[in-house]
Design a protein around this motif. Structure first.
Motif, PDB file in Angstrom:
ATOM      1  N   TRP A   1       1.263  -1.325   0.286  1.00  0.00           N
ATOM      2  CA  TRP A   1      -0.294   0.260   0.056  1.00  0.00           C
ATOM      3  C   TRP A   1       0.735   1.611  -0.341  1.00  0.00           C
ATOM      4  O   TRP A   1      -0.280   2.631  -0.185  1.00  0.00           O
ATOM      5  CB  TRP A   1      -0.838  -0.241   1.407  1.00  0.00           C
ATOM      6  CG  TRP A   1      -2.141  -0.615   1.350  1.00  0.00           C
ATOM      7  CD1 TRP A   1      -1.559  -2.194   2.292  1.00  0.00           C
ATOM      8  CD2 TRP A   1      -2.720  -0.739   0.739  1.00  0.00           C
ATOM      9  NE1 TRP A   1      -2.707  -3.231   1.179  1.00  0.00           N
ATOM     10  CE2 TRP A   1      -4.020  -2.224   0.141  1.00  0.00           C
ATOM     11  CE3 TRP A   1      -4.205  -0.088  -0.121  1.00  0.00           C
ATOM     12  CZ2 TRP A   1      -5.329  -2.608   0.545  1.00  0.00           C
ATOM     13  CZ3 TRP A   1      -5.508  -0.256  -0.906  1.00  0.00           C
ATOM     14  CH2 TRP A   1      -5.418  -1.421  -0.628  1.00  0.00           C
TER      15      TRP A   1
ATOM     16  N   ARG B   1      -0.339   4.744  -1.288  1.00  0.00           N
ATOM     17  CA  ARG B   1      -1.820   4.779  -1.804  1.00  0.00           C
ATOM     18  C   ARG B   1      -1.817   5.066  -0.282  1.00  0.00           C
ATOM     19  O   ARG B   1      -3.466   6.500  -0.479  1.00  0.00           O
ATOM     20  CB  ARG B   1      -2.097   3.462  -1.856  1.00  0.00           C
ATOM     21  CG  ARG B   1      -1.595   3.165  -3.830  1.00  0.00           C
ATOM     22  CD  ARG B   1      -1.718   1.826  -3.852  1.00  0.00           C
ATOM     23  NE  ARG B   1      -2.924   1.484  -3.443  1.00  0.00           N
ATOM     24  CZ  ARG B   1      -3.267  -0.058  -3.912  1.00  0.00           C
ATOM     25  NH1 ARG B   1      -3.003  -1.585  -3.702  1.00  0.00           N
ATOM     26  NH2 ARG B   1      -4.465  -0.042  -3.725  1.00  0.00           N
TER      27      ARG B   1
ATOM     28  N   LYS C   1      -5.538   9.557   2.472  1.00  0.00           N
ATOM     29  CA  LYS C   1      -5.170   9.523   0.658  1.00  0.00           C
ATOM     30  C   LYS C   1      -3.685  10.637   0.720  1.00  0.00           C
ATOM     31  O   LYS C   1      -3.853  11.504   0.068  1.00  0.00           O
ATOM     32  CB  LYS C   1      -6.219   8.968  -0.727  1.00  0.00           C
ATOM     33  CG  LYS C   1      -7.027   7.513  -0.160  1.00  0.00           C
ATOM     34  CD  LYS C   1      -8.089   7.465  -0.716  1.00  0.00           C
ATOM     35  CE  LYS C   1      -9.261   8.214  -0.772  1.00  0.00           C
ATOM     36  NZ  LYS C   1     -10.198   8.252  -0.932  1.00  0.00           N
TER      37      LYS C   1
END
Length: 257
Positions: free
Chosen positions: A190, A193, A216
């Motif tokens: 991740w 992100r 985010k």
């Protein structure tokens, strides 16, 4: 185990007070058991009772910055009126109910650095200010909360911070004047992100809610976005539901590749 000396307003010793916990580790919704030892000084002691309260170290954020303070969040009387002769010692057994929304001080069987919860014992005697010492208490997750934490561990999320913040989250059944925020680092898959992954537990006698929040990275003009989710695990279902799929599915919707 803290031994406290109660003094009157002139500094004269009135009584010694000591709390002995059978077990200092507990979970929200359980009870702390033990006994309070009271020893009178050189004069008779008349007390209206023994009261106990849990106190957490809470972060307060205001216009002047941030500071920590002790926040009492549950108080109850555990023994009735007591009279002692000079030098007399009594043992008063107690059972203290731990609130469902007590903040956690342990995750994955490790202490959370910088977080503390303590039990304050008070002998109600006129004209005797209480010294205010606390007996440390360790609060571990409920089985339902452990399911959520185990799911995050399987997904590769790692705890990196925790804070107890004063203030209310509306619409979620908050019962105490603060909420605990647990922050996790995202796994490599991740990276780029997710800027931040946080959760808040809110439990009661039926279930544990978990509020999830992810930030985010900023896109156009560098403006990031925040996504939220709420999951619920019934206490009776703890150990039977794998939450990893539910959390991962939400993350993929909230933070697409």
């Amino acid at each position: 185990m803290v031994r406290k000396s109660l003094l009157d307003v002139t500094g004269r010793h009135i009584a010694a007070l000591e709390t002995v916990l059978d077990q200092a580790r507990c979970r929200p919704g359980e009870e702390l058991h033990g006994r309070v030892l009271v020893t009178a000084g050189q004069e008779p002691v008349a007390a209206d009772g023994v009261r106990m309260a849990l106190v957490a170290c809470v972060a307060v954020i205001d216009g002047g910055g941030e500071y920590g303070t002790g926040q009492e969040f549950h108080r109850t009387q555990v023994a009735g009126a007591t009279r002692l002769d000079p030098g007399q010692r009594v043992e008063l057994p107690f059972r203290y109910p731990v609130p469902w929304q007590s903040p956690l001080t342990r995750l994955y069987d490790q202490p959370l650095v910088g977080l503390s919860v303590g039990l304050h014992t008070e002998l109600a005697v006129d004209w005797a200010p209480d010294p205010g010492e606390l007996d440390p208490v360790q609060v571990a997750p409920t089985p339902a909360q452990e399911q959520i934490l185990a799911a995050l561990a399987r997904l590769g999320f790692r705890p990196v911070g925790a804070q107890i913040q004063r203030g209310h989250l509306y619409g979620v059944g908050q019962q105490v004047p603060f909420h605990q925020v647990l922050e996790f680092a995202a796994p490599p898959g991740w990276a780029g992100r997710l800027d931040r992954f946080e959760l808040v537990f809110l439990a009661d006698e039926r279930q544990s809610q978990v509020l999830l929040e992810v930030d985010k990275p900023g896109g156009f003009l560098g403006l990031g976005r925040t996504a939220y989710e709420r999951l619920t695990v019934a206490n009776d279902d703890a150990g039977e539901i794998d939450c990893a799929d539910r959390i991962e599915a939400w993350l993929r919707r909230a933070v697409p590749a």
